[in-house]
Write an enzyme that holds these catalytic residues in place. Structure first.
Site: not given
Ligand code: TEU
Ligand code: CA
Length: 534
Positions: A96, A196, A238, A311-312
Site C-alpha cells: 500500500d 492510497d 484508490e 478495510h474502509d
Molecule cells: O482512504 C481514503 C478515503 O477517503 C477513505 O478514508 C474514505 O473516504 C473513508 O474511509 C470512507 O469511509 C484511504 C485509506 O483507504 C484509508 O484507510 C485511510 O484512512 C485514508 O486513505 C488516509 O490514508
C-alpha cells in the site's frame, strides 16, 4: 493480456488477520502462517495494507518511515520472508503506497519544523498564521484541514488526521524521494502497489481543488515512467472521485499510468447526504446501470477493479445482502455477480466466508479514528445516541476490521490474547474451520468462483467477453450475459429475500448457490445461477 488481468486479489489488513505472538495484534509472521490458506483459496495476489513504521493513528495509513516495518507487525526480515514464501506459492505481494501524506512523526516533517529554512519545509503545505485558518478546507475526518504548529507558528494541511500531513507533490524533490522509495521496494520483488488516495496528490489548495488537480496525470505518468514501468508489476489507484471516463485515462492499456483504479461510484449509490453516515436503500436499477456503464465504457479501452469490500467499507453481505436467514445464499450471489464481470476481482479478508458487520453496542468497542471523530461531532450536534450508533454499525470502517474468524476457539483463532478490537460474536458459526469442512459453504463457493477464472472455456469469456444486461428494467433481478467468440455465459442474480419470477435461462448450469435445480420460472431467495450461453 497482462498477468494482473487474469489475477484475483486478496486484501489482507495485517492488524486483523492473524496474531502470531500473543499480543492481540495481527502481524507478518501471522500472515506467513496463513499463506497455505490463501493459496487454498486460489488467489494470485495479496494486497497488503500498510506495514511500514507508523504511530498508528490511522492504523498504518500514517507512515513515519517508508523503509522500516512497524514494530508491532514484525521486522524487515519478516517482510522479506513473506515476499519469498508467497512467491514460493505463486502469490505476489502488492503493498500500500500511502504517498499523499506522511505521519507528522516522519523525519521530513520533523525537519520541516526544526529547520524551517531547510528544503524539508517545502515538502508539506505550510501557510502563515494570519490569526485564522488559511481557508475553509475540511478534513475527510471532520474539522478544519489546517492545524497550527505552535513551534513555527504556521498552519499545515492535513486532508485526514492532524497527524497525517499532506505531502507537496508540486515539489519535485518530494516526487523524487517517493520514486526512490518505490524503486527500493520494487527491487525487493514485490508485485506492485495499491496507491492510497492517489487522486488527491496534485491538489491546488489555494483554489481549494483537492481531487483531480490539473497536474495529476502528469505526476502519475512521471511516477510510472520512473518506477512501475521498469518492472512487470501491477498498480491499482484508490480514486474516490473517479468515473468511467477518468478510469479509462488512469488504466489506459498503453501502460502510461496505472493498471487499474478502484472506482467507488457503485459504493456511493446508497449514500443519501454529503456524508457517508446518511444512507438510503440501494436501488437495484442504479447498480445495474452503474456496472453496465463501466463494463461497456472500459471494454477494450481500460481495466476495472471489481470490489465490494475493503478495510474502509462495511461487509457487503450486511450492506446489500442479508446477514440473517439468507446470509450464505446472498454472500454467494454477491460474489457471483461481481466475479463474472470483466476486470480484476478483489476479495477482502473474510468476504469469502460471508463475514458480517459487527453488532457492537457502544462507542468504546470501536477503534477507528474516522468513527470516533464522527461520534464526537454528531453528539456535539445533538444527534441521538441510537441514530449515531446505528450509522456506525451500518457503515463504520471497523465492520471490516474485526479479527478474521479462523475457528470457534478463543478469539476465533485470531490470537491467544484479547485482540485490539473485539471479535464478532458470530465467529462461533462463521469461521474458516467449519466452512472448509462444508462443500456448500460460502468459502467453498468462492473457491469455485476463483477457479472459474482459471479454466477453459470460462476464463476467456470472463477475461475478454463483452457485457450486456438482460431485462435491464427488472426491479429485483440483476442479469447479464458475457459473450466471447462463439462462447458465452448468462449470469442471473435475484437480489431479494423472496422468490421472484424470471423465465430467462441459458443452456447448462455452470455454477449456482442452491443445491437443487430450480423448478419452473421462479428464482428462490438470493438465487444466483451461471449458465453457459449455448
Ligand atoms: O482512504 C481514503 C478515503 O477517503 C477513505 O478514508 C474514505 O473516504 C473513508 O474511509 C470512507 O469511509 C484511504 C485509506 O483507504 C484509508 O484507510 C485511510 O484512512 C485514508 O486513505 C488516509 O490514508
Ligand atoms: Ca502480534
Amino acid at each position: 493480456m497482462k498477468w494482473w488481468q487474469e489475477a484475483v486479489v486478496y486484501q489482507v489488513y495485517p492488524r486483523s488477520f492473524k496474531d502470531s505472538n500473543g499480543d492481540g495484534i495481527g502481524d507478518i509472521q501471522g500472515i506467513i502462517s496463513k499463506l497455505d490458506y490463501i493459496q487454498y483459496l486460489g488467489v494470485d495476489v495479496i494486497w497488503l495494507s500498510p506495514v511500514y513504521e507508523s504511530p498508528n493513528d490511522d492504523n498504518g495509513y500514517d507512515i513515519s518511515d517508508y523503509y522500516a516495518i512497524m514494530e508491532e507487525f514484525g521486522t524487515m526480515q519478516d517482510m522479506e520472508r513473506l515476499i519469498k514464501e508467497a512467491s514460493d506459492r505463486n502469490i505476489k505481494i502488492i503493498m500500500d503506497l500511502v504517498a499523499n501524506h506522511t505521519s507528522t512523526a516522519h523525519e521530513w516533517f520533523i525537519k520541516a519544523i526544526e529547520e524551517p529554512k531547510s528544503k524539508y519545509h517545502d515538502f508539506y503545505y505550510f501557510r502563515e498564521n494570519a490569526g485564522h485558518v488559511p481557508n475553509d478546507l475540511q478534513s475527510v475526518f471532520l474539522g478544519s484541514a489546517w492545524t497550527l504548529n505552535q513551534e513555527i507558528n504556521e498552519y499545515y494541511l492535513h486532508m485526514f488526521a492532524e497527524s497525517q500531513a499532506d505531502l507537496n507533490w508540486h515539489n519535485k524533490e518530494v516526487r523524487l524521494e517517493l520514486y526512490k522509495m518505490i524503486n527500493w521496494w520494487l527491487e525487493k520483488g514485490i508485485g506492485g502497489f495499491r496507491l492510497d488516495v492517489i487522486d488527491y496528490v496534485a491538489k491546488d489548495i489555494d483554489n481549494k481543488i483537492i481531487t483531480d488537480g490539473p497536474l495529476l496525470h502528469d505526476y502519475i505518468q512521471e511516477m510510472t515512467s520512473q518506477t512501475f514501468s521498469n518492472y512487470d508489476v501491477m498498480t491499482v489507484g484508490e480514486t474516490w472521485g473517479a468515473d468511467t471516463e477518468k478510469a479509462i485515462r488512469y488504466s489506459d492499456l498503453d501502460g502510461s499510468e496505472l493498471s487499474m483504479i478502484f472506482n467507488f461510484s457503485h459504493i456511493l449509490l446508497d449514500q443519501a447526504g454529503t456524508e457517508k453516515w446518511d444512507y438510503k436503500a440501494l436501488d437495484l436499477i442504479d447498480l445495474k446501470t452503474n456496472f453496465e456503464e463501466r463494463q461497456q465504457g472500459l471494454y477494450q479501452k481500460g481495466w476495472d477493479a471489481l470490489f465490494w469490500c475493503n478495510h474502509d467499507l462495511p461487509r457487503i453481505v450486511s450492506r446489500w445482502g442479508d446477514d440473517g436467514d439468507y446470509r450464505s445464499e446472498s454472500a454467494k450471489m454477491l460474489g457471483t455477480l461481481l466475479h463474472c464481470m470483466q476486470g480484476t476481482p478483489y476479495i477482502y479478508q473474510g468476504e469469502e466466508l460471508g463475514m458480517t458487520n459487527v453488532p457492537f453496542k457502544t462507542i468504546d468497542a470501536y477503534r477507528d479514528i474516522e468513527t470516533i471523530n464522527m461520534y464526537n461531532d454528531r453528539k456535539a450536534k445533538g444527534y441521538s445516541m441510537e441514530v449515531i450508533m446505528d450509522a456506525i454499525r451500518h457503515i463504520g470502517r471497523d465492520n471490516a476490521r474485526a479479527p478474521m474468524q479462523w475457528d470457534d476457539g478463543p478469539y476465533a483463532g485470531f490470537s491467544d490474547a484479547a485482540p485490539w478490537i473485539d471479535v464478532n460474536p458470530n465467529y462461533l458459526k462463521i469461521n474458516v474451520k467449519n466452512q472448509r469442512a462444508d462443500e456448500n459453504s460460502v468459502l467453498s463457493y468462492y473457491r469455485k468462483l476463483i477457479e472459474l477464472r482459471k479454466k477453459a472455456p470460462y476464463k476467456d469469456i470472463l477475461r475478454e467477453g463483452d457485457f450486456e444486461l438482460i431485462d435491464p428494467k427488472h426491479p429485483d433481478v440483476f442479469a447479464y450475459k458475457r459473450e466471447y467468440t462463439k462462447d458465452g455465459l448468462v449470469v442471473i442474480c435475484n437480489f431479494r429475500p423472496y422468490p421472484v419470477e424470471f423465465s430467462i435461462r441459458g443452456k447448462e448450469v455452470i455454477l449456482t448457490n442452491y443445491q437443487q435445480a430450480r423448478q419452473g420460472n421462479l428464482l428462490r431467495p438470493y438465487e444466483a445461477i451461471v449458465y453457459s450461453l449455448n
